[in-house]
Design a protein around this motif. Structure first.
Motif, PDB file in Angstrom:
ATOM      1  N   LYS A  31       0.835  -1.207   0.000  1.00 53.19           N
ATOM      2  CA  LYS A  31       0.000   0.000   0.000  1.00 53.19           C
ATOM      3  C   LYS A  31       0.867   1.254   0.000  1.00 53.19           C
ATOM      4  N   GLU A  32       1.922   1.260   0.802  1.00 53.07           N
ATOM      5  CA  GLU A  32       2.826   2.417   0.864  1.00 53.07           C
ATOM      6  C   GLU A  32       3.577   2.585  -0.455  1.00 53.07           C
ATOM      7  N   THR A  76       1.133   4.083  -2.963  1.00 46.48           N
ATOM      8  CA  THR A  76       0.881   5.495  -2.653  1.00 46.48           C
ATOM      9  C   THR A  76       2.053   6.354  -3.120  1.00 46.48           C
ATOM     10  N   ASN A  77       3.277   5.881  -2.910  1.00 51.97           N
ATOM     11  CA  ASN A  77       4.455   6.618  -3.391  1.00 51.97           C
ATOM     12  C   ASN A  77       4.469   6.679  -4.913  1.00 51.97           C
ATOM     13  N   TRP A  99       1.971   6.547  -6.908  1.00 49.42           N
ATOM     14  CA  TRP A  99       0.875   7.380  -7.382  1.00 49.42           C
ATOM     15  C   TRP A  99       0.988   8.836  -6.934  1.00 49.42           C
ATOM     16  N   SER A 101      -1.300   9.881  -3.746  1.00 51.17           N
ATOM     17  CA  SER A 101      -2.726   9.547  -3.782  1.00 51.17           C
ATOM     18  C   SER A 101      -2.931   8.130  -3.251  1.00 51.17           C
ATOM     19  N   GLU A 102      -4.046   7.920  -2.588  1.00 54.48           N
ATOM     20  CA  GLU A 102      -4.356   6.580  -2.097  1.00 54.48           C
ATOM     21  C   GLU A 102      -5.346   5.846  -2.993  1.00 54.48           C
TER      22      GLU A 102
END
Length: 93
Positions: free
Chosen positions: A8-9, A12-13, A15, A18-19
């Motif tokens: 997930k991290e 997010t990085n 993107w 953005s989550e």
């Protein structure tokens, strides 16, 4: 080492903070020196195209295309990890 990051991290990085999954920008077509050039504002995106909606397969864009007035062009852009763009249909002028 990216292997140590939780998925997930890492996403997010990737993107840009953005989550949620970003969407690939729609491709555009411009005529330059008599050939049609396809582009997407999403860095690293690939563009698929076909000249007839009935065609079963798509071609991956790599070089300017020969098109004529009245030709149809169907395009979609996609970057790995992003949602694909909407389908774009053009009638060449």
């Amino acid at each position: 080492d990216l292997g140590a990051l939780p998925e997930k991290e890492m996403l997010t990085n990737w993107w840009g903070g953005s989550e949620t999954t970003p969407k690939t920008n729609e491709p555009t077509a411009t005529v330059k020196k008599g050939k049609t050039v396809l582009e997407s504002k999403t860095p690293g995106a690939s563009i698929g195209f076909k000249k007839s909606f009935e065609d079963k397969s798509w071609s991956v864009y790599s070089n300017p295309l020969k098109t004529q007035k009245g030709d149809s062009l169907y395009m979609v852009a996609h970057r790995i990890g992003f949602a694909p763009s909407d389908l774009v249909k053009l009638k060449m002028r």
